[in-house]
Design an enzyme around this catalytic site. Sequence first.
Site, PDB file in Angstrom:
ATOM      1  N   GLN A  44      -8.318  64.913   6.598  1.00 57.20           N
ATOM      2  CA  GLN A  44      -8.190  64.390   7.970  1.00 57.20           C
ATOM      3  C   GLN A  44      -7.230  65.239   8.812  1.00 57.20           C
ATOM      4  OE1 GLN A  44      -9.733  62.176   9.810  1.00 57.20           O
ATOM      5  NE2 GLN A  44     -11.135  61.465   8.215  1.00 57.20           N
ATOM      6  N   SER A  45      -7.205  66.533   8.560  1.00 57.00           N
ATOM      7  CA  SER A  45      -6.287  67.414   9.282  1.00 57.00           C
ATOM      8  C   SER A  45      -6.610  67.495  10.778  1.00 57.00           C
ATOM      9  CB  SER A  45      -6.367  68.810   8.658  1.00 57.00           C
ATOM     10  OG  SER A  45      -5.791  69.768   9.522  1.00 57.00           O
ATOM     11  N   ASN A  46      -5.602  67.207  11.613  1.00 54.70           N
ATOM     12  CA  ASN A  46      -5.753  67.409  13.059  1.00 54.70           C
ATOM     13  C   ASN A  46      -5.776  68.904  13.380  1.00 54.70           C
ATOM     14  OD1 ASN A  46      -5.494  64.573  13.925  1.00 54.70           O
ATOM     15  ND2 ASN A  46      -3.406  64.773  13.135  1.00 54.70           N
TER      16      ASN A  46
END
Length: 340
Positions: free
Chosen positions: A84-86
């Site tokens: 879920q890396s921004n």
Amino acid sequence: MSDFESRISEFPRVALFSTPTPIERLSRIEEALGDALRGVRLYIKRDDTMGLGGGGNKLRKLEFLLGEARQEKADTIIAVGGRQSNHARLTAAAAARHGFQCELALAQVVPRMDTDYQESGNILLDNLFGARVHDLPGSANPVEFAEERAAVLRAEGRTAYVMASGGSSPTGCLGYAVCANEIAEQARFLGIAFDEVVVPNGSSGTHAGLAAGFVALGSSASRVRSFSVLASEEDSRAATLGKARATAALLGCEATIEETDIRVDGSERGSAYGAPTASMVSAVQLMARREGLLLDPVYSGKAFAGLLAAVRNGDYRDGASILFVMTGGAPSLFAYRHEF
Ligand SMILES: *Cc1c(COP(=O)(O)O)cnc(C)c1O
């Protein structure tokens, strides 16, 4: 142009958003804090409002990282991170915008196997922005994977630019040194002296860049306080100090940064990176219900919880002005649907 601006202008850069991002007062949260506020004034800097890819702090770093990639004649950008890396999502958007191909090496660092976490939020957007996603187990080293992938692409005649985790190389940190200058200019214009700037700390580039920027501007690195959400307090402080010094050196700044100037607080991290805490959930709800604004569950929700605790604890003098940087990350709320 100031000395600082002329030094910054020597670095290759692409434009990803318009500046300055607004500074606003949190009047309705101040009201909700009641007597606990003791005259403290709370402001936010809206780095969540940038117009590209959903916005967020990684775009400041990506302006310089993609500038460097373009100078090196790269055709592909490789980012590493968690599922879920921004940072991965914003790299995919920025690459699309500037005509680079994008590959993402994403490891399962957070043990959440539900469909929301695995398929919604940032990962949905990564795919929408046309990135090629490499799904790696939690035990994998995504940086090693990315280097190997770059070698494969090189053998095919392509040129890949591999970014550090969170984009927090000294070059990436320049983006937040620029933000320090932006804050100083806005403070002059608004007539507010910000006593402290509060940020989340993941890969440490946001804190390090601001600290280096303030020092290069003749102010103090100790005006920044961060809440670590990834590493332990000590590891995070050491990483931040190293990056702040490297960024200051890149800026040709001779002033020294001491370990005691780097203020990192580990009290809001909870059991692990990406693990929800009760204080994070209340902070996200308070910001949503009193101000209509979105924090994120992994970074800014924990850091804002830390700021609220500091205010309630009486850490600030009466009349102090505190600036919290809204770093974005709202897409990951959808990956944490059950917590809300
Ligand atoms: C990456 C990130 C941070 C942390 O920034 P670092 O420079 O990695 O310390 C904070 N907030 C959000 C929303 C992020 O995506």
